[in-house]
Design a protein around this motif. Structure first.
Motif, PDB file in Angstrom:
ATOM      1  N   CYS A  49       0.839  -1.304  -0.050  1.00 51.00           N
ATOM      2  CA  CYS A  49       0.028   0.035  -0.099  1.00 51.00           C
ATOM      3  C   CYS A  49       0.882   1.338  -0.066  1.00 51.00           C
ATOM      4  CB  CYS A  49      -0.864  -0.056   1.022  1.00 51.00           C
ATOM      5  SG  CYS A  49       0.072   0.185   2.837  1.00 51.00           S
ATOM      6  N   PRO A  50       0.298   2.397  -0.366  1.00 54.82           N
ATOM      7  CA  PRO A  50       1.107   3.592  -0.299  1.00 54.82           C
ATOM      8  C   PRO A  50       1.478   4.152   0.826  1.00 54.82           C
ATOM      9  CG  PRO A  50      -0.852   3.970  -1.686  1.00 54.82           C
ATOM     10  CD  PRO A  50      -1.232   2.539  -1.049  1.00 54.82           C
ATOM     11  N   LEU A  51       2.850   4.846   0.895  1.00 56.65           N
ATOM     12  CA  LEU A  51       3.269   5.490   2.159  1.00 56.65           C
ATOM     13  C   LEU A  51       1.973   6.510   2.996  1.00 56.65           C
ATOM     14  CD1 LEU A  51       6.817   6.474   1.165  1.00 56.65           C
ATOM     15  CD2 LEU A  51       6.141   4.734   2.711  1.00 56.65           C
ATOM     16  N   LYS A  52       2.004   6.363   4.366  1.00 58.58           N
ATOM     17  CA  LYS A  52       0.960   6.893   4.891  1.00 58.58           C
ATOM     18  C   LYS A  52       1.605   8.021   5.771  1.00 58.58           C
ATOM     19  CE  LYS A  52      -2.474   3.272   5.210  1.00 58.58           C
ATOM     20  NZ  LYS A  52      -3.190   2.346   6.166  1.00 58.58           N
ATOM     21  N   ALA A  53       0.797   9.043   6.275  1.00 52.15           N
ATOM     22  CA  ALA A  53       1.495  10.143   6.973  1.00 52.15           C
ATOM     23  C   ALA A  53       2.326   9.681   8.156  1.00 52.15           C
ATOM     24  CB  ALA A  53       0.235  10.811   7.878  1.00 52.15           C
ATOM     25  N   ASP A  54       1.931   8.528   8.807  1.00 53.55           N
ATOM     26  CA  ASP A  54       2.838   7.902  10.019  1.00 53.55           C
ATOM     27  C   ASP A  54       4.017   7.504   9.596  1.00 53.55           C
ATOM     28  OD1 ASP A  54       1.207   8.473  12.149  1.00 53.55           O
ATOM     29  OD2 ASP A  54       0.075   6.706  11.552  1.00 53.55           O
ATOM     30  N   ASP A  55       4.140   6.803   8.043  1.00 46.46           N
ATOM     31  CA  ASP A  55       5.521   6.372   7.564  1.00 46.46           C
ATOM     32  C   ASP A  55       6.393   7.762   7.305  1.00 46.46           C
ATOM     33  OD1 ASP A  55       4.803   3.630   7.386  1.00 46.46           O
ATOM     34  OD2 ASP A  55       3.416   4.096   5.631  1.00 46.46           O
ATOM     35  N   ILE A  56       5.779   8.712   6.634  1.00 43.07           N
ATOM     36  CA  ILE A  56       6.393   9.839   6.279  1.00 43.07           C
ATOM     37  C   ILE A  56       7.220  10.553   7.498  1.00 43.07           C
ATOM     38  CG2 ILE A  56       6.339  12.061   5.431  1.00 43.07           C
ATOM     39  CD1 ILE A  56       6.077   9.957   3.368  1.00 43.07           C
ATOM     40  N   GLU A  57       6.350  10.522   8.601  1.00 42.21           N
ATOM     41  CA  GLU A  57       6.885  11.262   9.825  1.00 42.21           C
ATOM     42  C   GLU A  57       8.304  10.295  10.242  1.00 42.21           C
ATOM     43  OE1 GLU A  57       7.186  13.769  13.103  1.00 42.21           O
ATOM     44  OE2 GLU A  57       6.099  14.045  11.238  1.00 42.21           O
ATOM     45  N   LEU A  58       7.921   9.100  10.221  1.00 41.20           N
ATOM     46  CA  LEU A  58       9.159   8.188  10.829  1.00 41.20           C
ATOM     47  C   LEU A  58      10.372   8.375   9.952  1.00 41.20           C
ATOM     48  CD1 LEU A  58       9.949   5.669  12.333  1.00 41.20           C
ATOM     49  CD2 LEU A  58       8.876   4.298  10.638  1.00 41.20           C
ATOM     50  N   ILE A  59       9.927   8.643   8.585  1.00 39.20           N
ATOM     51  CA  ILE A  59      11.287   8.635   7.620  1.00 39.20           C
ATOM     52  C   ILE A  59      12.037   9.864   8.131  1.00 39.20           C
ATOM     53  CG2 ILE A  59      11.916   8.973   5.296  1.00 39.20           C
ATOM     54  CD1 ILE A  59       9.543   7.416   4.502  1.00 39.20           C
ATOM     55  N   LYS A  60      11.376  10.886   8.387  1.00 45.35           N
ATOM     56  CA  LYS A  60      11.986  12.266   8.734  1.00 45.35           C
ATOM     57  C   LYS A  60      12.776  11.941  10.049  1.00 45.35           C
ATOM     58  CE  LYS A  60       8.234  15.261   6.881  1.00 45.35           C
ATOM     59  NZ  LYS A  60       7.217  16.054   6.851  1.00 45.35           N
ATOM     60  N   LYS A  61      12.193  11.245  10.725  1.00 42.13           N
ATOM     61  CA  LYS A  61      12.788  11.339  12.190  1.00 42.13           C
ATOM     62  C   LYS A  61      14.119  10.314  12.156  1.00 42.13           C
ATOM     63  CE  LYS A  61       9.347  12.762  15.310  1.00 42.13           C
ATOM     64  NZ  LYS A  61       8.545  12.328  16.630  1.00 42.13           N
ATOM     65  N   ILE A  62      14.259   9.358  11.432  1.00 49.49           N
ATOM     66  CA  ILE A  62      15.109   8.285  11.294  1.00 49.49           C
ATOM     67  C   ILE A  62      16.093   8.271  10.159  1.00 49.49           C
ATOM     68  CG2 ILE A  62      13.898   6.731  12.591  1.00 49.49           C
ATOM     69  CD1 ILE A  62      13.428   5.247  10.340  1.00 49.49           C
ATOM     70  N   LYS A  63      15.998   9.347   9.068  1.00 41.05           N
ATOM     71  CA  LYS A  63      16.532   9.033   7.857  1.00 41.05           C
ATOM     72  C   LYS A  63      18.306   9.329   7.980  1.00 41.05           C
ATOM     73  CE  LYS A  63      15.882  13.591   6.199  1.00 41.05           C
ATOM     74  NZ  LYS A  63      15.265  14.539   4.907  1.00 41.05           N
ATOM     75  N   ASN A  64      18.641   9.876   9.025  1.00 45.09           N
ATOM     76  CA  ASN A  64      20.039  10.301   9.454  1.00 45.09           C
ATOM     77  C   ASN A  64      20.868   9.294  10.241  1.00 45.09           C
ATOM     78  OD1 ASN A  64      20.043  12.426   7.634  1.00 45.09           O
ATOM     79  ND2 ASN A  64      18.948  13.850   9.021  1.00 45.09           N
ATOM     80  N   LYS A  65      20.151   8.511  10.882  1.00 48.07           N
ATOM     81  CA  LYS A  65      20.572   7.414  11.598  1.00 48.07           C
ATOM     82  C   LYS A  65      21.257   6.132  10.731  1.00 48.07           C
ATOM     83  CE  LYS A  65      17.645   8.483  15.726  1.00 48.07           C
ATOM     84  NZ  LYS A  65      18.837   8.674  16.671  1.00 48.07           N
ATOM     85  N   LYS A  66      21.715   5.205  11.489  1.00 52.94           N
ATOM     86  CA  LYS A  66      21.970   3.996  10.704  1.00 52.94           C
ATOM     87  C   LYS A  66      20.851   3.123  10.856  1.00 52.94           C
ATOM     88  CE  LYS A  66      26.893   3.214  11.930  1.00 52.94           C
ATOM     89  NZ  LYS A  66      28.008   2.621  12.754  1.00 52.94           N
ATOM     90  N   CYS A  67      20.343   3.019   9.553  1.00 48.53           N
ATOM     91  CA  CYS A  67      19.013   2.355   9.340  1.00 48.53           C
ATOM     92  C   CYS A  67      19.135   1.479   7.961  1.00 48.53           C
ATOM     93  CB  CYS A  67      17.949   3.605   9.091  1.00 48.53           C
ATOM     94  SG  CYS A  67      16.355   3.210   9.256  1.00 48.53           S
ATOM     95  N   ILE A  68      18.153   0.737   8.120  1.00 46.70           N
ATOM     96  CA  ILE A  68      17.777  -0.283   7.078  1.00 46.70           C
ATOM     97  C   ILE A  68      16.443  -0.023   6.821  1.00 46.70           C
ATOM     98  CG2 ILE A  68      17.901  -2.523   5.910  1.00 46.70           C
ATOM     99  CD1 ILE A  68      20.367  -3.251   7.707  1.00 46.70           C
ATOM    100  N   ALA A  69      15.945   0.216   5.415  1.00 46.52           N
ATOM    101  CA  ALA A  69      14.424   0.481   4.934  1.00 46.52           C
ATOM    102  C   ALA A  69      14.126  -1.081   4.676  1.00 46.52           C
ATOM    103  CB  ALA A  69      14.204   1.371   3.999  1.00 46.52           C
ATOM    104  N   VAL A  70      13.088  -1.685   5.045  1.00 45.65           N
ATOM    105  CA  VAL A  70      12.610  -2.748   4.630  1.00 45.65           C
ATOM    106  C   VAL A  70      11.066  -2.914   4.173  1.00 45.65           C
ATOM    107  CG1 VAL A  70      11.790  -5.234   5.742  1.00 45.65           C
ATOM    108  CG2 VAL A  70      13.932  -4.242   6.665  1.00 45.65           C
ATOM    109  N   ILE A  71      11.015  -3.271   2.959  1.00 47.79           N
ATOM    110  CA  ILE A  71       9.769  -3.289   2.510  1.00 47.79           C
ATOM    111  C   ILE A  71       8.913  -4.735   2.545  1.00 47.79           C
ATOM    112  CG2 ILE A  71       8.629  -2.892   0.410  1.00 47.79           C
ATOM    113  CD1 ILE A  71      10.527  -0.912  -0.708  1.00 47.79           C
ATOM    114  N   ASN A  72       8.325  -4.634   3.310  1.00 48.92           N
ATOM    115  CA  ASN A  72       7.722  -6.196   3.753  1.00 48.92           C
ATOM    116  C   ASN A  72       6.468  -6.201   2.830  1.00 48.92           C
ATOM    117  OD1 ASN A  72       7.366  -8.326   4.993  1.00 48.92           O
ATOM    118  ND2 ASN A  72       5.998  -7.567   6.341  1.00 48.92           N
ATOM    119  N   LYS A  73       5.972  -7.748   2.773  1.00 50.70           N
ATOM    120  CA  LYS A  73       4.952  -8.282   2.148  1.00 50.70           C
ATOM    121  C   LYS A  73       5.103  -8.084   0.639  1.00 50.70           C
ATOM    122  CE  LYS A  73       1.668  -6.768   5.447  1.00 50.70           C
ATOM    123  NZ  LYS A  73       0.392  -5.580   5.882  1.00 50.70           N
ATOM    124  N   SER A  74       6.326  -8.514   0.250  1.00 49.73           N
ATOM    125  CA  SER A  74       6.878  -8.707  -1.119  1.00 49.73           C
ATOM    126  C   SER A  74       6.062  -9.544  -1.949  1.00 49.73           C
ATOM    127  CB  SER A  74       8.140  -8.821  -1.538  1.00 49.73           C
ATOM    128  OG  SER A  74       8.827  -9.952  -0.880  1.00 49.73           O
TER     129      SER A  74
END
Length: 453
Positions: free
Chosen positions: A309-334
């Motif tokens: 499903c498309p990114l939601k507001a909560d997803d966008i808020e999370l991205i803003k807060k963690i994008k500069n940390k050591k992070c791995i983005a996992v796209i689930n339900k492939s």
């Protein structure tokens, strides 16, 4: 020193249990509680030999046992040691230990056998610390690093630096007493060259510390994301059991669930957190607050997004807060059709992994991403590196003093200042090896040991 005794095997039923006795009176204590079959006499037994017989207490038979003698100084502690191997019941082993304590031994403190090995010069302090690392090892890499330390790699490297510093100090002392003499070791160019080599060698002892620490101690990792993206399913998949409750109801996870796992060569101290979103539910809100605190403390963030499903507001808020940390983005339900805006994730995260947590697909790609984030390839990490914070601080203290000595030489300061700084470096190396250290530090090192080791 007193003669000490303890059960050296785990506090659980097993095939055998071992009661270890060490000290000047170890043989005498053993003789009072053990009767060999045949004509053997414990007094005359040579080191590395065994006797079969009966352990008893005041003449009352306890168990058939095998007694092994290790003579001083060729023993683990450097003292006379007797080990009694009995059937591995908790009651029987404790009864034999009580018999030893009644007949002249005292209860060993945590790590006291290894502490005596250190005191008696059988091992240095870095090798003593390696003993607990070997016991605690949970992977091939941890065991190799601990074995390397036990074999004295750090000690030998530090000792070489120490010997070179002592040679320079002796040259400086001679220069002080005979200032008009030409002493090769204190000629400025030669001194500068030798100090540079010592600095480089000490630097090598801490260069891989952080990467080695990750392989030894693990990484504090947090799985985060909005509700129902598959965080708990991924957590259960990685931990190999159903530690987190999984339902279709948003907000099921309200507290942090933790588990230590091995992902390839890297240990993760993994936390499954509450789904991050705005909520009016008081209890869920507390869970979200705890989730954010866990994110702040984490060394690695595994951010999970629902690929169906498309990114939601909560997803966008999370991205803003963690994008500069050591992070791995996992796209689930492939396993489902992709509807997520992948480009947004690619723009914000260096590492992007596609998985299906429910089908255990993509975990090897996640493992590779974690290894890449921490550059934690075991083959590229030196086994000659500091193993803990105490060792790191000692080496870095010596390193800093050598650096200051180099700076003093470069800026033309008196050799007296160089002499003082090199003496400080030498003291730090002696603290590392345990050749010059306070009783408080020694007690702290061995307090982490188990009783019986």
């Amino acid at each position: 020193m007193s003669t000490i005794a303890a059960i050296s095997t785990p506090n659980a039923a097993g095939g055998i249990a071992v009661i270890r006795i060490s000290g000047d009176n170890a043989i005498a204590v053993a003789k009072r509680i053990f009767i060999p079959f045949g004509e053997k006499c414990i007094d005359t037994m040579e080191g590395y030999t065994c006797a079969y017989g009966i352990a008893h207490s005041g003449g009352e038979r306890i168990d058939d046992c095998i007694l092994t003698v290790f003579r001083s100084p060729h023993s683990y502690t450097g003292e006379d040691i007797v080990e009694i191997s009995c059937h591995g019941g908790l009651f029987v082993s404790k009864k034999i230990l009580r018999a030893a304590l009644k007949n002249g031994a005292v209860t060993a403190e945590p790590g006291e056998f290894t502490k005596r090995a250190y005191i008696n010069g059988k091992i240095d302090l870095t090798q003593a610390e390696a003993v607990m690392d070997i016991i605690a090892a949970k992977s091939e890499v941890e065991l190799k690093m601990a074995e390397s330390l036990r074999e004295g790699t750090v000690y030998k490297a530090a000792k070489k630096c120490s010997e070179r510093i002592l040679k320079l100090l002796s040259g400086l002392a001679a220069w002080t007493d005979y200032p008009d003499e030409d002493i090769p070791e204190v000629e400025p160019k030669a001194l500068l060259a030798e100090l540079s080599k010592i600095y480089n060698d000490l630097s090598a002892l801490v260069s891989d510390y952080d990467r080695g620490r990750i392989l030894r101690e693990g990484v504090a990792a947090a799985i985060v994301g909005r509700p129902n993206v598959g965080k708990s399913t991924l957590f259960n998949c990685l931990s190999g059991c159903n530690r987190s409750i999984v339902t279709d109801i948003a907000g099921t996870t309200r507290d942090v669930v933790e588990e230590s796992i091995n992902l390839g060569d890297i240990k993760l101290r993994l936390s499954d957190t509450a789904g991050i979103r705005d909520t009016d539910d008081v209890i869920e809100g507390i869970g979200v607050e705890i989730a954010w605190k866990t994110v702040e403390a984490a060394e690695l963030i595994i951010a999970v997004f629902d690929g169906s499903c498309p990114l939601k507001a909560d997803d966008i808020e999370l991205i803003k807060k963690i994008k500069n940390k050591k992070c791995i983005a996992v796209i689930n339900k492939s396993d489902k059709d992709t509807a997520i805006e992948e480009q947004i994730l690619k723009e914000n995260f260096i590492h992007l992994v596609y998985i299906s947590a429910i089908d255990n697909i993509g975990i090897s790609e996640l493992e590779s991403a974690v290894k890449e984030v921490f550059e934690a390839n075991p083959e590229s990490i030196s086994m000659t590196t500091a193993a803990n914070e105490r060792q790191r601080l000692c080496i870095e203290g010596a390193l800093e003093s050598v650096k200051e000595a180099l700076d003093a030489l470069k800026y033309g300061e008196m050799l007296d200042a160089v002499n003082v700084l090199l003496d400080e470096a030498e003291q730090k190396i002696l603290e590392l090896t345990g050749e010059k250290i306070t009783d408080v530090v020694v007690d702290e090192v061995f307090s982490r040991f188990c009783v019986g080791k």
